[in-house]
Design a protein around this motif. Structure first.
Motif: not given
Length: 135
Positions: A54-74, A84-87
Motif C-alpha cells: 500500500l505504501w508503494a502505491v501511495i508513493w508511486i501515485a504521488a510521484g506520477v501525479f507530480c510528473l503529470a503536473a509538469t504538463f499541467i501547471p495548475k 513534500v508532505g509524504l517526505h
C-alpha cells in the motif's frame, strides 16, 4: 541550441518537480516486492500503519501525479505539497523513532527526508530572478 534548451528547462519549476517526482517514485519502488521483505519489522512508525504494498502505491501515485503536473501547471502546487508532505511525514516518523528511543539512529534517515523537504521549500518558495537571454 540544444544545451540552451536544457539549461532553460533545468531552471524551471517543471524540472524541480520532475526531480521530486523521480525521488518519490523511487521511494515507492523500494516498497515493491522483491525489493522489500514483506515480513520484516517496520523501520519506523508510519511503515507500521499499512502494508509495504500500500505504501508503494501511495508513493508511486504521488510521484506520477507530480510528473503529470509538469504538463499541467495548475496542478504544480498540489503536486509539490503531496510529495513534500509524504517526505515530511517520513522524516518526522524516523525522527520520532530516535526521540522515543525505539531506533537511536533513525535521525540519520530523517535527515535525508528533511533534505528533500527543505530543498523543495527553498526552490518553490524563493523569489524568481529573471535572467536575461544570452545569445
Amino acid at each position: 541550441m540544444m544545451r540552451h534548451r536544457f539549461d532553460t528547462w533545468f531552471k524551471s519549476d517543471e524540472a524541480g518537480l520532475t526531480i521530486l517526482a523521480l525521488l518519490t517514485i523511487i521511494r515507492g519502488l523500494s516498497y515493491v516486492p522483491p525489493l522489500i521483505n514483506l515480513d520484516r519489522t517496520p523501520a519506523h512508525y508510519l511503515e507500521g500503519w499499512a502494508s509495504p504494498t500500500l505504501w508503494a502505491v501511495i508513493w508511486i501515485a504521488a510521484g506520477v501525479f507530480c510528473l503529470a503536473a509538469t504538463f499541467i501547471p495548475k496542478l504544480l502546487p498540489a503536486a509539490v505539497g503531496i510529495a513534500v508532505g509524504l517526505h515530511a511525514a517520513w522524516a518526522m516518523s524516523f525522527l520520532m523513532g530516535t526521540i522515543l528511543g525505539d531506533s537511536p539512529r533513525s535521525w540519520v534517515s530523517a535527515l535525508n527526508y528533511f533534505g528533500v523537504v527543505f530543498l523543495a521549500l527553498y526552490a518553490y518558495g524563493r523569489e524568481r530572478i529573471q535572467i536575461p537571454e544570452m545569445r
